[in-house]
Design a protein around this motif. Structure first.
Motif, PDB file in Angstrom:
ATOM      1  N   GLU A 159       0.849  -1.176   0.000  1.00 57.10           N
ATOM      2  CA  GLU A 159       0.000   0.000   0.000  1.00 57.10           C
ATOM      3  C   GLU A 159       0.889   1.231   0.000  1.00 57.10           C
ATOM      4  N   LYS A 195       0.430   4.130   1.121  1.00 60.19           N
ATOM      5  CA  LYS A 195       0.397   4.828   2.406  1.00 60.19           C
ATOM      6  C   LYS A 195       0.933   3.968   3.544  1.00 60.19           C
ATOM      7  N   GLN A 196       1.266   2.699   3.255  1.00 59.01           N
ATOM      8  CA  GLN A 196       1.851   1.797   4.241  1.00 59.01           C
ATOM      9  C   GLN A 196       0.948   1.625   5.454  1.00 59.01           C
ATOM     10  N   THR A 197      -0.339   1.442   5.195  1.00 59.64           N
ATOM     11  CA  THR A 197      -1.309   1.218   6.247  1.00 59.64           C
ATOM     12  C   THR A 197      -2.124  -0.020   5.916  1.00 59.64           C
ATOM     13  N   SER A 218      -4.067  -3.665   3.345  1.00 57.73           N
ATOM     14  CA  SER A 218      -3.016  -3.405   2.376  1.00 57.73           C
ATOM     15  C   SER A 218      -3.041  -4.470   1.301  1.00 57.73           C
ATOM     16  N   ALA A 261       3.219  -3.293   6.182  1.00 61.87           N
ATOM     17  CA  ALA A 261       2.149  -2.837   5.294  1.00 61.87           C
ATOM     18  C   ALA A 261       2.642  -2.511   3.890  1.00 61.87           C
TER      19      ALA A 261
END
Length: 804
Positions: free
Chosen positions: A196, A198-200, A203, A276
């Motif tokens: 993802e 946004k690394q959240t 994912s 993530a």
């Protein structure tokens, strides 16, 4: 050790050795490198009488210094001049045209190589190749890491962009990014990605395309997508598809059969892939290694996967064993299992100036002699749902014992029906019904106090269920709550005996901790396509080791002396030792200062703390720690960010002097060998210094983890004080001893964290009389990540654990 006949690693075309030498399945002369920051061996395919490999570097959509390599049956390596590099991990055999497609290359049955230009015709990091939906005889699909999709004519290699690779991850057309797998089945192309921007969480995604429209199947991180047809694609009579992925609970396994999706869950054996952004979950595969025999790997566990896996017959998965390397691809060649790896990158690693990786070559049976068959994972984590909401099936087959941890945070009892499917045929039956108790804690009921800070008012219930009665014969378990529940968790810990109960003879080359320590040696991988190893000796002497394993002293420049000084071993502020135990101090993701406690080994290790290398990245994006006689695997969510010590696990315990360790040419290297030892794993540097050469999964062969220590030893504690967490995961026999110096009986709560997140549940409460040393042996099949002790009154207490 062998004679070099011809050599070139980047600029020439062939390299060959007479009588090549291997160390634990790694041939130094077969090492792969490039001039990028990472060199993973993205594909390993037998074809046209040779073994073909292709390496990748990081984010190189227009090509790179990575190479297509050809290896013959005498293990001679040729670098193909048609190489264009990039970031490829795709491979497919197209039966109609009799061609292997690997990276940007097409190789016919005679070994002739044709290449597609990645700069002009097909930019992108190709991760998978799949059969065409409407013209499979003449066309294929190439899928890229940014979810780009290309159509390629297998005869002319003409490229038609269906979705041109956007290069930028912010412009992908599907949710998630970091594309991985692609496969054609049931009249659709199914693709996966595992990250993802946004690394959240959530994912990544699993998605399908029918030639016109895209559909998202699931929003989780997914990686492998394949089917019974393997690299050639499915036949019409066996047109099923398997996809693996993961979420915070477990590994996920999806099945597409007869146009319907079925969902299953499997255990993780490692948390090193849990990030993530997806970068640390590189290339899990399910790969046919012999006709009808598939091998898979995911999150630290190898498993046999049946070609017959379907909606009516989903039995037959068998755990093989655990590992700590990064496998990328594997195949049978020349009577051996050949595994491509990603060994040493330059990512946030001051000790590696030249990325390098290698193949592991061995017998299939050796996989079960690395780590034990073990794992953990769940079907619920703080989930709320109505009664009669049946969970997805969780795989338990082949493990010798295990514990099911059940917990809910509502103020009432919850009944849970545990159902089993022994064969994987859909024949579910109720094994037992259990009740998760309600523990309403008040100051008026001290017998239920947990003493966990403000826990006097907790309304949390916990129950541990032994699974030994139904293991290893039950393939699948699922749960059916008979009551609605609030914030419920159901998490499995599954285990088997360590295959290596004691130390392997190969480690005779290393000096015993009870003897005088060999002179210190610091290890570094310097820049250069020759992939040499620099061993800096105490006093500043440099010995250089080349690919022929020739060790020569070399004068050092002032610049090199500065390098030696910068990488020399210094005190690590994260590591410590006191009379109670060894420990790690760190700040977690929320900036909270935390101390986690670990077992001690032999008392002679006391003198080595902060005088040897404790923590080092040995495998790309995998960190290892050597502390007080035990090696650990440390999850690393993102290069440059914190190490998640909460989700660490022990690999093995040893009794050896190990000053430094690293990965070099795909081998595991230790400094600490006795210079007069004649072991085949011993490489002499000079009259006083030697190195041990092996492979990273040799670590398991030191023997099972063991040790002693605990959170308290003659420690002053206050009423309600919880101890530091103490590691429990991965140890077989576990006993705790509790004592105190008060003249009255004191109650102590023993709490466990089964998720590896710092969320503790009450295991049991014990009354300890004055002058008594209370002993409790945990059940043989009981497992959790961490244990801590909570004092029922102010006193001076000891809580020590013995792991035998």
């Amino acid at each position: 050790m062998h004679k070099l006949i011809a050599t070139s690693l980047l600029t020439g075309f062939s390299i060959a050795y007479a009588e090549p030498t291997s160390f634990s399945g790694v041939y130094p002369h077969l090492a792969h490198t490039n001039m990028e920051g990472e060199v993973g061996i993205g594909a390993v395919v037998p074809w046209a009488g040779s073994l073909w490999t292709n390496t990748y570097g990081p984010h190189l959509p227009y090509g790179s210094t990575d190479k297509l390599r050809q290896i013959d049956k005498d293990w001679n390596l040729t670098i193909r001049p048609e190489s264009v590099g990039g970031t490829p991990a795709n491979r497919m055999i197209h039966p109609e045209s009799q061609q292997l497609f690997i990276g940007h290359h097409a190789i016919d049955k005679s070994g002739k190589v044709r290449t597609i230009d990645p700069k002009k015709a097909m930019p992108g990091r190709i991760t998978a190749t799949a059969r065409h939906l409407t013209d499979p005889e003449n066309k294929i699909y190439h899928f890229t890491m940014e979810d780009g999709l290309y159509e390629v004519d297998v005869n002319t290699l003409k490229v038609t962009p269906i979705i041109k690779d956007p290069i930028s991850i912010s412009r992908t057309h599907l949710p998630g990014y970091h594309g991985k797998g692609a496969y054609t089945s049931n009249g659709r192309l199914v693709i996966s990605n595992n990250g993802e921007p946004k690394q959240t969480f959530p994912s990544g995604c699993l998605a399908s395309w029918d030639g016109k429209d895209w559909s998202v199947i699931a929003r989780n991180q997914f990686v492998e997508v394949t089917g019974p047809g393997g690299l050639e694609g499915n036949s019409a009579d066996e047109d099923r598809l398997w996809a693996t992925g993961w979420d915070q609970k477990s590994v996920r396994l999806f099945l597409l059969d007869d146009d319907k999706w079925s969902k299953f869950r499997m255990p993780k054996s490692s948390y090193t892939q849990d990030a993530a952004h997806g970068w640390n979950t590189e290339w899990p595969r399910i790969r046919e290694i012999e006709e009808g025999k598939f091998l898979g790997h995911m999150h630290g566990l190898f498993f046999e996967f049946p070609q017959t896996f379907s909606s009516s017959n989903y039995g037959g998965i068998k755990p093989v064993g655990t590992y700590t390397k990064m496998p990328v691809d594997y195949a049978m060649f020349n009577g051996k299992l050949v595994m491509g790896k990603d060994d040493a990158s330059k990512f946030d690693n001051a000790f590696v100036k030249q990325a390098q990786s290698n193949l592991w070559i061995g017998d299939y049976s050796e996989l079960s002699q690395w780590g034990p068959k073990s794992g953990f994972g769940g079907v619920w984590i703080d989930d709320s749902f109505d009664a009669e909401t049946t969970s997805e099936p969780f795989f338990t087959g082949g493990f010798e014992s295990g514990t099911l941890h059940l917990r809910h945070k509502g103020g009432y009892n919850v009944r849970v029906e545990i159902q089993t499917d022994k064969e994987g045929t859909g024949n579910w039956s109720t094994w037992k019904t259990v009740t998760i108790p309600c523990l309403i804690l008040t100051k008026n009921k001290p017998e239920y106090e947990t003493y966990s800070g403000n826990a006097h008012h907790q309304d949390t219930g916990y129950l541990a269920v032994s699974l030994k009665e139904i293991l290893p014969d039950t393939q699948w378990v699922r749960l059916k709550p008979l009551d609605a529940t609030d914030r419920a968790s159901a998490y499995f810990h599954l285990s088997s005996k360590y295959p290596n109960q004691s130390m392997d003879d190969k480690f005779e080359a290393l000096a015993e901790i009870t003897t005088k320590a060999p002179a210190g040696t610091t290890l570094q991988l310097p820049e250069g396509s020759e992939m040499k190893l620099d061993a800096y000796l105490e006093g500043g002497k440099l010995i250089e080791v080349d690919g022929k394993l020739d060790a020569q002293a070399r004068a050092t420049s002032p610049t090199e002396q500065k390098v030696y000084s910068s990488i020399s071993i210094k005190a690590d502020k994260r590591v410590g030792l006191d009379k109670a135990s060894a420990y790690i101090d760190f700040k977690d993701a929320n900036g909270k200062q935390t101390r986690l406690r670990l077992p001690k080994g032999h008392k002679a290790f006391d003198a080595t703390v902060n005088k040897v290398r404790h923590i080092r990245e040995v495998v790309t994006e995998r960190t290892h720690m050597n502390l007080h006689g035990t090696f650990y695997e440390l999850p690393r969510p993102k290069p440059g960010h914190f190490i998640n010590f909460w989700q660490m696990k022990p690999i093995s315990s040893h009794s050896k002097h190990i000053h430094d360790f690293c990965s070099w040419r795909g081998m595991l290297v230790f400094s600490g060998s006795s210079s007069d030892n004649s072991s085949e794993h011993n490489l002499r540097l000079d009259d006083q210094h030697s190195l041990f050469l092996g492979e990273v999964d040799d670590l398991w062969k030191f023997g099972k983890p063991k040790g002693h220590g605990g959170p308290w030893l003659e420690t002053k504690v206050s009423k309600g004080q919880a101890s530091d967490p103490y590691l429990m995961l991965g140890y077989e026999q576990k006993q705790i001893e509790i004592s105190h110096e008060s003249d009255k009986t004191i109650r102590f709560g023993v709490e466990i964290d089964y998720l590896g997140t710092g969320d503790f549940a009450r295991y049991q409460t014990f009354e300890v009389k004055a002058g008594e040393t209370f002993k409790h042996t945990f059940p043989e099949d009981f497992a959790a990540h961490w244990v801590r002790v909570v004092a029922g009154d102010a006193t001076t207490a000891s809580a020590q654990l013995s792991y035998q």
